[in-house]
Design an enzyme around this catalytic site. Structure first.
Site, PDB file in Angstrom:
ATOM      1  N   GLY A 176       0.802  -1.209   0.000  1.00  0.00           N
ATOM      2  CA  GLY A 176       0.000   0.000   0.000  1.00  0.00           C
ATOM      3  C   GLY A 176       0.837   1.261   0.000  1.00  0.00           C
ATOM      4  O   GLY A 176       2.059   1.227  -0.204  1.00  0.00           O
ATOM      5  N   CYS A 177       0.180   2.406   0.214  1.00  0.00           N
ATOM      6  CA  CYS A 177       0.867   3.696   0.141  1.00  0.00           C
ATOM      7  C   CYS A 177       1.637   3.978   1.429  1.00  0.00           C
ATOM      8  O   CYS A 177       1.590   3.209   2.391  1.00  0.00           O
ATOM      9  CB  CYS A 177      -0.130   4.813  -0.146  1.00  0.00           C
ATOM     10  N   SER A 178       2.309   5.114   1.453  1.00  0.00           N
ATOM     11  CA  SER A 178       3.130   5.493   2.614  1.00  0.00           C
ATOM     12  C   SER A 178       2.332   6.205   3.694  1.00  0.00           C
ATOM     13  O   SER A 178       2.886   6.583   4.726  1.00  0.00           O
ATOM     14  CB  SER A 178       4.281   6.408   2.163  1.00  0.00           C
ATOM     15  N   HIS A 179       1.061   6.401   3.457  1.00  0.00           N
ATOM     16  CA  HIS A 179       0.214   7.083   4.442  1.00  0.00           C
ATOM     17  C   HIS A 179      -0.163   6.096   5.560  1.00  0.00           C
ATOM     18  O   HIS A 179      -0.858   5.127   5.329  1.00  0.00           O
ATOM     19  CB  HIS A 179      -1.042   7.624   3.746  1.00  0.00           C
ATOM     20  N   TRP A 213       3.514   9.223  -1.986  1.00  0.00           N
ATOM     21  CA  TRP A 213       2.301   8.416  -1.985  1.00  0.00           C
ATOM     22  C   TRP A 213       2.611   6.932  -2.197  1.00  0.00           C
ATOM     23  O   TRP A 213       2.058   6.077  -1.536  1.00  0.00           O
ATOM     24  CB  TRP A 213       1.348   8.928  -3.069  1.00  0.00           C
TER      25      TRP A 213
END
Length: 386
Positions: free
Chosen positions: A355-358, A385
Site C-alpha cells: 500500500g501507500c506510505s500514508h 504516496w
C-alpha cells in the site's frame, strides 16, 4: 415531615462544645433552625452562625437543599465579638455557575451502577472532621479534586497548615462516588450533537457540543470495538468530543464506566497492553495460556523476567523459558528494527505491508508518512504516496 439533625455547637465565647439532636421539617430554613437551637441553649440566634461544607450558610437556606442524611452534622458557631465568618456563596455555587442549587453535581456511583446526582462534603485532611472553615474559595475542579489545595481551620484538631479534603457522595445511597466533571444538567434543553434529542443529563467536555447519555455510551462502545482511543498524556487513552473536528478530550476515565463493568474492564486491559507496547520497559508474557502484559524494571538483572500473573519465567531477548540466545545480539529486535519504523508521536513500532506510505497510527491516531517518518502533510501526498 420531620427528621433528626445532629448539631455540633461550638461556643467560642466560653470554649465549650455541645452535641444536640433536633427534629426539624425539611421545609424550614436556617433562621428557623437557629431559633430552635436558641430555645434549647438560651444562646441568641443572632449570635449563631451555621457552617456546612466549609462555608457559612445564608439564613434563608432551606434545609431540603442541603441533602442531609442521618449521619450528616451541622456545625453551629457562637461567634465572639472579634470573629465573623465569610458570607461568600457556598462552594457548590462557585463550582456550578449555571445553578444555585446545593448538591447539583453528578457522580458515578458504583453501588447504584449509574450516573447519579451527587453532593459535595468537606473534611479536615488531618482528622477527617467536618468542623472546618475554608480559608479560600475553590476556583476550579482541580482545587476540589487535588489534595492540599484549599487551606482550612479545623475546630477539632486546631493545628496549623491544615488543608481540606473534598469528597463526593451519591444523593441516592449516600455512598462515596466519583465526580463526573463532564456531566451536567441540561438546563436550557439544548440538543444532543449526535441525535438532536433533549435529555435532562448531558455530557459536555467544555466545548458545548453536548451529547446525551445513550449517544455517549454508543460512541464509547464503538471506539472500544477497534480500540480507537487516543493516547493523550496526562489523561491516558481517551476519546475526543463526538462532534466532528472538535479536539476536546475526556480528562477522567471514570466517565468510561458508562460502558458497563465488563466493557470498562476490557478497556482497562487493552489500554494497559497498548501502553506497555509503546514503553521501553513493557513486557508481554510469552506463555501461550497467559499473554499478560506488565512493566519490568531491569536494573542489573540477568535479562530474565517473571510474569506476575502465571509466574512463567523467561528470557526477555529470545522469550524462551530456557534461553537460546547465541550472542548479545537480539535477533528479534534486529528484525523488528529493520522491518518497522516508529510512529513520530507515540514511538510504537509500525510495519508497512504494501500500500501507500500514508500510515494511520492505531495507538495514538496520528497520520504520518512511512518514508519521511513525520506527520503526513501535503508534500507527502504528492512525493511519497507510493
Amino acid at each position: 415531615m420531620s427528621d433528626a439533625v445532629t448539631i455540633i455547637l461550638q461556643d467560642r465565647k466560653t470554649g465549650q462544645r455541645r452535641n444536640l439532636s433536633i427534629k426539624v421539617n425539611k421545609e424550614v430554613n436556617i433562621a428557623e433552625l437557629a431559633k430552635n437551637v436558641e430555645r434549647l441553649t438560651q444562646i441568641p440566634s443572632d449570635e449563631l452562625e451555621v457552617v456546612f461544607c466549609g462555608k457559612k450558610l445564608s439564613k434563608s437556606t432551606v434545609m431540603k437543599d442541603l441533602s442531609l442524611t442521618p449521619a450528616t452534622q451541622l456545625m453551629f458557631l457562637r461567634s465572639n465579638n472579634n470573629s465573623k465568618l465569610s458570607t461568600k456563596a457556598p462552594i457548590e455555587q462557585r463550582l456550578q455557575t449555571d445553578s444555585s442549587i446545593l448538591g447539583s453535581f453528578y457522580v458515578w456511583c458504583k453501588t447504584c451502577d449509574g450516573v447519579k446526582r451527587g453532593k459535595l462534603r468537606v473534611y479536615c485532611q488531618n482528622c477527617s472532621s467536618t468542623s472546618v472553615l475554608v480559608k479560600s474559595e475553590p476556583q476550579n475542579w482541580i482545587d476540589v479534586l487535588k489534595s492540599k489545595r484549599i487551606p482550612v481551620t479545623c475546630e477539632d484538631c486546631c493545628l496549623p497548615d491544615l488543608f481540606a479534603e473534598f469528597k463526593f457522595k451519591c444523593l441516592t445511597c449516600n455512598d462515596l462516588a466519583a465526580a463526573l466533571t463532564h456531566v451536567r444538567g441540561n438546563w436550557q434543553l439544548e440538543e444532543c450533537c449526535v441525535c438532536d434529542g433533549k435529555e435532562k443529563i448531558v455530557f459536555d467536555l467544555g466545548c458545548n457540543h453536548i451529547s446525551c447519555q445513550d449517544c455517549f455510551k454508543d460512541y464509547l462502545l464503538s471506539t472500544l470495538d477497534n480500540f480507537n482511543f487516543i493516547n493523550k498524556p496526562p489523561y491516558g487513552f481517551t476519546i475526543s468530543c463526538p462532534y466532528p473536528g472538535c479536539n476536546r478530550v475526556v480528562q477522567d476515565v471514570h466517565h468510561f464506566h458508562l460502558m458497563g463493568q465488563s466493557s470498562y474492564s476490557d478497556y482497562q486491559r487493552k489500554a494497559t497492553e497498548r501502553l506497555i507496547a509503546i514503553d521501553d520497559e513493557g513486557v508481554t508474557c510469552p506463555n501461550v495460556s497467559c499473554g499478560q502484559s506488565f512493566f519490568w524494571e531491569p536494573y542489573d538483572d540477568d535479562g530474565r523476567s517473571q510474569c506476575p500473573d502465571c509466574f512463567y519465567t523467561f528470557c526477555r531477548k529470545c522469550t524462551e523459558k530456557d534461553c537460546v540466545c547465541q550472542s548479545d545480539d537480539d535477533l528479534t529486535r534486529t528484525t523488528i528494527d529493520a522491518t518497522t519504523r516508529r510512529c513520530p508521536n507515540c514511538n510504537v513500532a509500525t510495519e508497512r505491508n504494501g500500500g501507500c506510505s500514508h500510515i494511520h497510527c492505531t495507538s495514538c491516531g496520528l497520520d504520518w508518512c512511512f518514508k519521511c517518518v513525520t506527520e503526513w502533510k501535503e508534500e507527502c501526498q504528492w512525493d511519497h504516496w507510493f
